[in-house]
Design an enzyme around this catalytic site. Structure first.
Site, PDB file in Angstrom:
ATOM      1  N   ASP A  60     -33.088  26.523  -2.847  1.00 35.53           N
ATOM      2  CA  ASP A  60     -34.449  26.979  -2.543  1.00 35.53           C
ATOM      3  C   ASP A  60     -35.105  27.404  -3.858  1.00 35.53           C
ATOM      4  O   ASP A  60     -34.466  27.394  -4.908  1.00 35.53           O
ATOM      5  CB  ASP A  60     -34.427  28.086  -1.485  1.00 35.53           C
ATOM      6  CG  ASP A  60     -33.694  29.328  -1.953  1.00 35.53           C
ATOM      7  OD1 ASP A  60     -33.278  29.393  -3.132  1.00 35.53           O
ATOM      8  OD2 ASP A  60     -33.535  30.254  -1.152  1.00 35.53           O
ATOM      9  N   SER A  61     -36.376  27.789  -3.802  1.00 34.30           N
ATOM     10  CA  SER A  61     -37.107  28.041  -5.047  1.00 34.30           C
ATOM     11  C   SER A  61     -36.939  29.470  -5.545  1.00 34.30           C
ATOM     12  O   SER A  61     -37.358  29.795  -6.647  1.00 34.30           O
ATOM     13  CB  SER A  61     -38.597  27.779  -4.825  1.00 34.30           C
ATOM     14  OG  SER A  61     -39.125  28.764  -3.952  1.00 34.30           O
ATOM     15  N   ASP A 114     -43.091  28.536  -4.025  1.00 36.58           N
ATOM     16  CA  ASP A 114     -44.192  28.802  -3.093  1.00 36.58           C
ATOM     17  C   ASP A 114     -44.324  30.294  -2.844  1.00 36.58           C
ATOM     18  O   ASP A 114     -43.435  31.074  -3.173  1.00 36.58           O
ATOM     19  CB  ASP A 114     -43.936  28.088  -1.759  1.00 36.58           C
ATOM     20  CG  ASP A 114     -42.665  28.572  -1.073  1.00 36.58           C
ATOM     21  OD1 ASP A 114     -41.714  28.963  -1.783  1.00 36.58           O
ATOM     22  OD2 ASP A 114     -42.609  28.575   0.169  1.00 36.58           O
ATOM     23  N   GLN A 169     -47.163  25.764   3.537  1.00 41.94           N
ATOM     24  CA  GLN A 169     -47.410  27.133   4.016  1.00 41.94           C
ATOM     25  C   GLN A 169     -48.695  27.112   4.841  1.00 41.94           C
ATOM     26  O   GLN A 169     -49.115  26.054   5.274  1.00 41.94           O
ATOM     27  CB  GLN A 169     -47.492  28.106   2.825  1.00 41.94           C
ATOM     28  CG  GLN A 169     -46.165  28.311   2.089  1.00 41.94           C
ATOM     29  CD  GLN A 169     -45.141  29.142   2.868  1.00 41.94           C
ATOM     30  OE1 GLN A 169     -45.442  29.766   3.891  1.00 41.94           O
ATOM     31  NE2 GLN A 169     -43.898  29.127   2.407  1.00 41.94           N
ATOM     32  N   GLY A 196     -42.228  29.343   5.612  1.00 41.92           N
ATOM     33  CA  GLY A 196     -42.974  30.451   6.200  1.00 41.92           C
ATOM     34  C   GLY A 196     -42.779  30.602   7.694  1.00 41.92           C
ATOM     35  O   GLY A 196     -43.596  31.221   8.368  1.00 41.92           O
ATOM     36  N   ASP A 246     -31.881  24.562   7.684  1.00 43.74           N
ATOM     37  CA  ASP A 246     -30.838  25.454   7.188  1.00 43.74           C
ATOM     38  C   ASP A 246     -31.000  26.762   7.922  1.00 43.74           C
ATOM     39  O   ASP A 246     -32.097  27.116   8.337  1.00 43.74           O
ATOM     40  CB  ASP A 246     -30.998  25.713   5.683  1.00 43.74           C
ATOM     41  CG  ASP A 246     -32.151  26.664   5.396  1.00 43.74           C
ATOM     42  OD1 ASP A 246     -33.303  26.207   5.405  1.00 43.74           O
ATOM     43  OD2 ASP A 246     -31.906  27.867   5.213  1.00 43.74           O
ATOM     44  N   CYS A 284     -14.904  22.571  22.626  1.00 47.41           N
ATOM     45  CA  CYS A 284     -15.019  22.344  21.178  1.00 47.41           C
ATOM     46  C   CYS A 284     -13.701  21.811  20.627  1.00 47.41           C
ATOM     47  O   CYS A 284     -12.628  22.289  20.987  1.00 47.41           O
ATOM     48  CB  CYS A 284     -15.394  23.649  20.482  1.00 47.41           C
ATOM     49  SG  CYS A 284     -15.521  23.532  18.685  1.00 47.41           S
ATOM     50  N   CYS A 286     -12.888  21.849  17.384  1.00 49.51           N
ATOM     51  CA  CYS A 286     -12.733  22.300  15.983  1.00 49.51           C
ATOM     52  C   CYS A 286     -11.332  22.850  15.727  1.00 49.51           C
ATOM     53  O   CYS A 286     -10.560  23.109  16.645  1.00 49.51           O
ATOM     54  CB  CYS A 286     -13.810  23.311  15.617  1.00 49.51           C
ATOM     55  SG  CYS A 286     -13.434  25.028  16.027  1.00 49.51           S
ATOM     56  N   CYS A 289     -10.696  26.199  17.624  1.00 49.12           N
ATOM     57  CA  CYS A 289     -10.517  26.088  19.074  1.00 49.12           C
ATOM     58  C   CYS A 289      -9.240  25.327  19.434  1.00 49.12           C
ATOM     59  O   CYS A 289      -8.681  25.518  20.509  1.00 49.12           O
ATOM     60  CB  CYS A 289     -11.741  25.427  19.695  1.00 49.12           C
ATOM     61  SG  CYS A 289     -13.210  26.473  19.572  1.00 49.12           S
ATOM     62  N   HIS A 315     -15.666  28.131  13.406  1.00 49.15           N
ATOM     63  CA  HIS A 315     -16.072  27.620  14.725  1.00 49.15           C
ATOM     64  C   HIS A 315     -17.586  27.445  14.802  1.00 49.15           C
ATOM     65  O   HIS A 315     -18.079  26.405  15.246  1.00 49.15           O
ATOM     66  CB  HIS A 315     -15.596  28.494  15.885  1.00 49.15           C
ATOM     67  CG  HIS A 315     -16.349  28.157  17.136  1.00 49.15           C
ATOM     68  ND1 HIS A 315     -16.072  27.018  17.879  1.00 49.15           N
ATOM     69  CD2 HIS A 315     -17.451  28.726  17.692  1.00 49.15           C
ATOM     70  CE1 HIS A 315     -16.967  26.923  18.856  1.00 49.15           C
ATOM     71  NE2 HIS A 315     -17.809  27.941  18.758  1.00 49.15           N
TER      72      HIS A 315
END
Ligand code: ZN
Length: 334
Positions: A60-61, A114, A169, A196, A246, A284, A286, A289, A315
């Site tokens: 990120d910035s 930004d 934004q 934002g 994200d 699940c 994974c 699990c 998980h």
């Protein structure tokens, strides 16, 4: 994208991120700039080499953390003066400096610097924030284009040219969002983010801003919504046409004992799981699990064992990545 704030997706080593098949992770420019410092990371060959992560990294910035962690920040046309949340020392971020830090880290996808508009913000405030974000986007692009080949590891990976995404934004005003998107598209970025959001607004408003902004961003380039969301939200946004997201939610919630499962949210601290021999999520597949019970995970977090954070996070990340895999398969079939 799992969030690896300070060169680590909290509680999960990189080989397990690979085992989960995370394709890309996010690093936070603000945190890495303050500690251990971007020059140190550059000298050690970049963030990929430093943390031994050979797959893509998006940074990120720094703008979001500067705005969210600094009450005393001072914004001018040139950039933002702020104090470190670690030791109170004074720092200055401009669009050029943010690019310099992200290039030093060796980011694959850098973000334009930004000003994240707070919520709520009146129209005048959102307008001002939008205008400065657009001017900073142009300065970010000019600096990035001139210096993007100065990545820390030299020429051996020079064909992997990094990309810079623009960020939309405009607060919660649909016409400002549209205007910002159109002006960024004129600047021609290889990908676009909607920023934002997730700043305290109701969920319905988040959805509306995404739905109204997406059509003004090219569908043949990556469209990224920053900082969302719950599993049902990310699936919904992906179906609307969002390509990247994200969120700290799967990792942060895991450390507090909140598991996302096919049966809804499970607070594993709850006494009712004390003798529960079922896996955390019966649906699940994974590595957690497949091996451990709810009773064991409850014991670990109750006893404050560090392994609790590791297993819960594994998980939750698996559940998020599976959610996106299912949506991708669904889209391919439609
Ligand atoms: Zn699982």
């Amino acid at each position: 994208m799992p969030v690896g704030t300070a060169a680590s997706v909290k509680a999960v080593p990189q080989h397990l991120l690979e085992a989960l098949d995370a394709q890309i992770i996010l690093g936070n420019t603000y945190h890495l700039y303050l500690r251990p410092g971007h020059e140190l990371i550059r000298n050690l060959g970049g963030l990929h080499r430093f943390m031994s992560w050979p797959r893509p990294i998006l940074t990120d910035s720094g703008g979001f953390q500067v705005f969210s962690l600094n009450e005393l920040r001072k914004v001018t046309e040139n950039g933002v003066e702020f104090r470190s949340h670690l030791d109170g020392s004074s720092h200055f971020f401009s669009p050029e400096h943010s690019m310099e830090v992200q290039i030093a880290l060796g980011s694959d996808i850098a973000m334009a610097f930004d000003e994240c508009t707070e919520y709520p913000a009146d129209r005048t405030r959102a307008r001002h924030s939008l205008d400065i974000t657009l001017r900073w986007a142009m300065r970010s692009k000019q600096h990035f284009e001139a210096h993007k080949n100065e990545r820390p590891w030299g020429l051996e990976l020079a064909d992997q040219t990094p990309s810079l995404f623009g960020i939309v934004q405009g607060g919660m005003y649909l016409d400002l969002r549209r205007e910002c998107a159109e002006r960024l598209v004129e600047m021609d970025f290889p990908g676009y983010a909607i920023g934002g959001l997730s700043v305290g607004e109701p969920r319905e408003l988040t959805r509306e801003i995404i739905a109204e902004t997406l059509p003004h961003l090219p569908a043949d380039k990556p469209r990224y919504v920053m900082g969302v969301g719950y599993p049902d939200e990310i699936a919904e946004y992906a179906r609307m046409g969002v390509d990247m997201m994200d969120c700290v939610l799967p990792t942060r919630a895991a450390r507090h004992g909140l598991l996302f499962t096919s049966e809804g949210r499970v607070n594993i601290k709850n006494r009712k799981y004390a003798e529960d021999q079922n896996p955390p999520d019966p649906a699940c597949g994974c590595m957690v699990c497949a091996r451990y019970t709810r009773a064991y995970l409850r014991h670990l977090i109750t006893a404050q064992e560090p392994l609790a954070a590791v297993l819960n996070t594994l998980h939750n990340l698996a559940f998020y990545l599976d959610t996106m895999r299912r949506v991708r398969a669904e889209i391919e079939l439609s």
